[in-house]
Design a protein around this motif. Structure first.
Motif, mmCIF file in Angstrom:
data_model
loop_
_atom_site.group_PDB
_atom_site.id
_atom_site.type_symbol
_atom_site.label_atom_id
_atom_site.label_comp_id
_atom_site.label_asym_id
_atom_site.label_seq_id
_atom_site.Cartn_x
_atom_site.Cartn_y
_atom_site.Cartn_z
ATOM 1 N N PHE A 45 -15.555 -30.067 -44.169
ATOM 2 C CA PHE A 45 -16.505 -29.369 -43.316
ATOM 3 C C PHE A 45 -16.882 -28.011 -43.887
ATOM 4 O O PHE A 45 -16.036 -27.264 -44.375
ATOM 5 C CB PHE A 45 -15.865 -29.207 -41.932
ATOM 6 N N LEU A 46 -18.170 -27.692 -43.825
ATOM 7 C CA LEU A 46 -18.647 -26.366 -44.240
ATOM 8 C C LEU A 46 -19.141 -25.564 -43.033
ATOM 9 O O LEU A 46 -18.637 -24.489 -42.748
ATOM 10 C CB LEU A 46 -19.780 -26.493 -45.263
ATOM 11 N N PHE A 47 -20.172 -26.085 -42.381
ATOM 12 C CA PHE A 47 -20.796 -25.339 -41.284
ATOM 13 C C PHE A 47 -21.187 -26.281 -40.155
ATOM 14 O O PHE A 47 -21.533 -27.429 -40.392
ATOM 15 C CB PHE A 47 -22.108 -24.656 -41.745
ATOM 16 N N MET A 48 -21.173 -25.746 -38.942
ATOM 17 C CA MET A 48 -21.811 -26.408 -37.815
ATOM 18 C C MET A 48 -22.824 -25.432 -37.225
ATOM 19 O O MET A 48 -22.476 -24.283 -36.911
ATOM 20 C CB MET A 48 -20.797 -26.815 -36.741
ATOM 21 N N LEU A 49 -24.062 -25.898 -37.106
ATOM 22 C CA LEU A 49 -25.156 -25.049 -36.630
ATOM 23 C C LEU A 49 -25.676 -25.637 -35.339
ATOM 24 O O LEU A 49 -26.121 -26.791 -35.314
ATOM 25 C CB LEU A 49 -26.272 -25.009 -37.673
ATOM 26 N N GLU A 55 -28.016 -17.372 -38.920
ATOM 27 C CA GLU A 55 -27.445 -17.756 -40.204
ATOM 28 C C GLU A 55 -25.919 -17.741 -40.131
ATOM 29 O O GLU A 55 -25.317 -16.819 -39.580
ATOM 30 C CB GLU A 55 -27.910 -16.792 -41.301
ATOM 31 N N LYS A 56 -25.342 -18.784 -40.722
ATOM 32 C CA LYS A 56 -23.883 -18.805 -40.861
ATOM 33 C C LYS A 56 -23.557 -18.607 -42.335
ATOM 34 O O LYS A 56 -24.223 -19.169 -43.203
ATOM 35 C CB LYS A 56 -23.314 -20.133 -40.364
ATOM 36 N N LYS A 57 -22.540 -17.782 -42.598
ATOM 37 C CA LYS A 57 -22.174 -17.471 -43.981
ATOM 38 C C LYS A 57 -20.693 -17.695 -44.210
ATOM 39 O O LYS A 57 -19.863 -17.440 -43.332
ATOM 40 C CB LYS A 57 -22.486 -16.001 -44.293
ATOM 41 N N SER A 58 -20.422 -18.170 -45.416
ATOM 42 C CA SER A 58 -19.033 -18.272 -45.838
ATOM 43 C C SER A 58 -19.022 -18.016 -47.334
ATOM 44 O O SER A 58 -19.352 -18.897 -48.132
ATOM 45 C CB SER A 58 -18.467 -19.652 -45.513
ATOM 46 N N GLY A 59 -18.692 -16.798 -47.718
ATOM 47 C CA GLY A 59 -18.692 -16.433 -49.137
ATOM 48 C C GLY A 59 -20.100 -16.536 -49.710
ATOM 49 O O GLY A 59 -21.039 -15.933 -49.184
ATOM 50 N N ARG A 60 -20.254 -17.363 -50.743
ATOM 51 C CA ARG A 60 -21.555 -17.505 -51.396
ATOM 52 C C ARG A 60 -22.427 -18.560 -50.720
ATOM 53 O O ARG A 60 -23.564 -18.787 -51.136
ATOM 54 C CB ARG A 60 -21.330 -17.888 -52.865
ATOM 55 N N LEU A 61 -21.904 -19.213 -49.708
ATOM 56 C CA LEU A 61 -22.659 -20.258 -49.021
ATOM 57 C C LEU A 61 -23.213 -19.721 -47.708
ATOM 58 O O LEU A 61 -22.552 -18.942 -47.009
ATOM 59 C CB LEU A 61 -21.757 -21.466 -48.715
ATOM 60 N N SER A 62 -24.413 -20.123 -47.383
ATOM 61 C CA SER A 62 -24.994 -19.765 -46.098
ATOM 62 C C SER A 62 -25.902 -20.901 -45.654
ATOM 63 O O SER A 62 -26.408 -21.682 -46.473
ATOM 64 C CB SER A 62 -25.777 -18.452 -46.184
ATOM 65 N N SER A 63 -26.113 -20.965 -44.338
ATOM 66 C CA SER A 63 -26.931 -22.046 -43.802
ATOM 67 C C SER A 63 -27.620 -21.576 -42.538
ATOM 68 O O SER A 63 -27.137 -20.685 -41.838
ATOM 69 C CB SER A 63 -26.048 -23.258 -43.504
ATOM 70 N N ILE A 64 -28.778 -22.177 -42.277
ATOM 71 C CA ILE A 64 -29.539 -21.816 -41.092
ATOM 72 C C ILE A 64 -30.209 -23.064 -40.541
ATOM 73 O O ILE A 64 -30.482 -24.012 -41.283
ATOM 74 C CB ILE A 64 -30.557 -20.703 -41.420
ATOM 75 N N LEU A 65 -30.468 -23.053 -39.236
ATOM 76 C CA LEU A 65 -31.059 -24.202 -38.559
ATOM 77 C C LEU A 65 -32.383 -23.801 -37.913
ATOM 78 O O LEU A 65 -32.486 -22.710 -37.336
ATOM 79 C CB LEU A 65 -30.088 -24.699 -37.477
ATOM 80 N N ASP A 66 -33.365 -24.653 -38.018
ATOM 81 C CA ASP A 66 -34.645 -24.450 -37.335
ATOM 82 C C ASP A 66 -34.859 -25.643 -36.400
ATOM 83 O O ASP A 66 -35.233 -26.730 -36.838
ATOM 84 C CB ASP A 66 -35.776 -24.350 -38.370
ATOM 85 N N LYS A 68 -37.036 -26.002 -34.079
ATOM 86 C CA LYS A 68 -38.447 -26.304 -33.791
ATOM 87 C C LYS A 68 -39.011 -27.245 -34.850
ATOM 88 O O LYS A 68 -39.674 -28.234 -34.555
ATOM 89 C CB LYS A 68 -39.243 -25.001 -33.762
ATOM 90 N N GLU A 69 -38.715 -26.911 -36.112
ATOM 91 C CA GLU A 69 -39.207 -27.731 -37.220
ATOM 92 C C GLU A 69 -38.219 -28.831 -37.612
ATOM 93 O O GLU A 69 -38.501 -29.624 -38.499
ATOM 94 C CB GLU A 69 -39.497 -26.853 -38.446
ATOM 95 N N LEU A 70 -37.065 -28.867 -36.985
ATOM 96 C CA LEU A 70 -36.050 -29.922 -37.189
ATOM 97 C C LEU A 70 -35.565 -29.971 -38.627
ATOM 98 O O LEU A 70 -35.585 -31.018 -39.284
ATOM 99 C CB LEU A 70 -36.600 -31.296 -36.764
ATOM 100 N N PHE A 71 -35.131 -28.825 -39.134
ATOM 101 C CA PHE A 71 -34.533 -28.848 -40.460
ATOM 102 C C PHE A 71 -33.489 -27.742 -40.589
ATOM 103 O O PHE A 71 -33.431 -26.806 -39.796
ATOM 104 C CB PHE A 71 -35.586 -28.736 -41.572
ATOM 105 N N SER A 72 -32.707 -27.906 -41.649
ATOM 106 C CA SER A 72 -31.699 -26.911 -41.985
ATOM 107 C C SER A 72 -31.684 -26.749 -43.500
ATOM 108 O O SER A 72 -32.050 -27.676 -44.233
ATOM 109 C CB SER A 72 -30.318 -27.368 -41.512
ATOM 110 N N ILE A 73 -31.281 -25.576 -43.965
ATOM 111 C CA ILE A 73 -31.078 -25.374 -45.394
ATOM 112 C C ILE A 73 -29.673 -24.841 -45.638
ATOM 113 O O ILE A 73 -29.085 -24.162 -44.789
ATOM 114 C CB ILE A 73 -32.116 -24.421 -46.017
ATOM 115 N N LEU A 74 -29.167 -25.210 -46.796
ATOM 116 C CA LEU A 74 -27.878 -24.700 -47.257
ATOM 117 C C LEU A 74 -28.153 -23.970 -48.561
ATOM 118 O O LEU A 74 -28.702 -24.551 -49.498
ATOM 119 C CB LEU A 74 -26.893 -25.848 -47.496
ATOM 120 N N ASN A 75 -27.820 -22.690 -48.600
ATOM 121 C CA ASN A 75 -27.998 -21.886 -49.810
ATOM 122 C C ASN A 75 -26.659 -21.635 -50.479
ATOM 123 O O ASN A 75 -25.659 -21.338 -49.805
ATOM 124 C CB ASN A 75 -28.596 -20.516 -49.463
ATOM 125 N N ILE A 76 -26.663 -21.725 -51.785
ATOM 126 C CA ILE A 76 -25.486 -21.341 -52.563
ATOM 127 C C ILE A 76 -25.953 -20.355 -53.617
ATOM 128 O O ILE A 76 -26.803 -20.676 -54.452
ATOM 129 C CB ILE A 76 -24.804 -22.551 -53.241
#
Lengths: 112, 114
Positions: A45-49, A55-66, A68-76
């Motif tokens: 497990f990394l994130f639950m949005l 935005e949720k962050k853990s070190g170099r990883l971050s994620s966000i949920l939209d 309205k547009e029904l999507f999420s991104i995971l950034n490293i």
């Protein structure tokens, strides 16, 4: 039928690069979007949005949920070879069964 | 003290045989699942049990029969194995009593049907 689509399916980068992984979802009675990392064995497990725009962050990883547009991104950021893995996103239903529908995964390869 | 443990980790067998995979979790979770992961890494839910009661039963051939003797165990029995059953089978658990959340996966059981 619920559907989760991830893109790209695979990605090859060099150490130090920043990557963005995408996940779009169509899940009825949606509760949350989850990200997992799978190396050789079990997904971990990394994130639950659950809330949009936070935005949720853990070190170099971050994620966000939209929601309205029904999507999420995971950034490293500043990728390392240890980030090489399959990244899975899953849409979680708000039912007492807690069913998760997974996407196909993005295979990330980080070269030295 | 592995949280979710599956046995066996590897299973190689002939078509037509019957085999079982066992799963145990020591996390005190209410809900357990079986997922199948194919060669393309796609994870698909098969079954879910909540406190020994079957909650989710996806479109899975009835050659697959889950059994939950108690809420800490969920076993999967497969009859008349076919080539297409070759996959990695993951057991998972989740603490649903506090609301749907993340899955805790076992390390997987790789089944190869020859």
């Amino acid at each position: 039928e619920d559907k989760v689509v991830q893109s790209p399916l695979s990605l090859v980068v060099h150490e130090g690069d920043t990557v963005t992984l995408n996940c779009s979802y169509e899940v009825t009675n949606f509760r949350s979007l989850l990200w997992y990392k799978q190396e050789k064995k079990a997904p971990t497990f990394l994130f639950m949005l659950t809330s949009s725009g936070i935005e949720k962050k853990s070190g170099r990883l971050s994620s966000i949920l939209d929601k309205k547009e029904l999507f999420s991104i995971l950034n490293i950021t500043a990728t390392q070879t240890g980030d090489s893995a399959v990244y899975l996103c899953a849409g979680l239903k708000n039912t007492n069964a807690g069913k998760s529908t997974f996407g196909d995964g993005t295979t990330l390869t980080v070269k030295p | 003290d592995t949280a979710v443990s599956q046995t066996p980790k590897y299973l190689v067998t002939q078509m037509g045989n019957d085999k079982s995979i066992k799963c145990e979790q020591n996390l005190g979770h209410d809900t357990m699942y079986w997922y199948k992961q194919d060669s393309k890494k796609f994870l698909k839910i098969m079954f879910s049990y909540n406190n020994k009661e079957l909650i989710i039963n996806e479109t899975v051939p009835n050659r697959f029969s889950p059994k939950s003797p108690d809420k800490a165990h969920l076993n999967l029995h497969i009859n008349s194995l076919e080539l297409g059953d070759s996959a990695v089978y993951f057991c998972a658990s989740s603490p649903l009593s506090v609301g749907p959340g993340e899955l805790f996966f076992g390390e997987g059981s790789r089944l190869t049907v020859l």
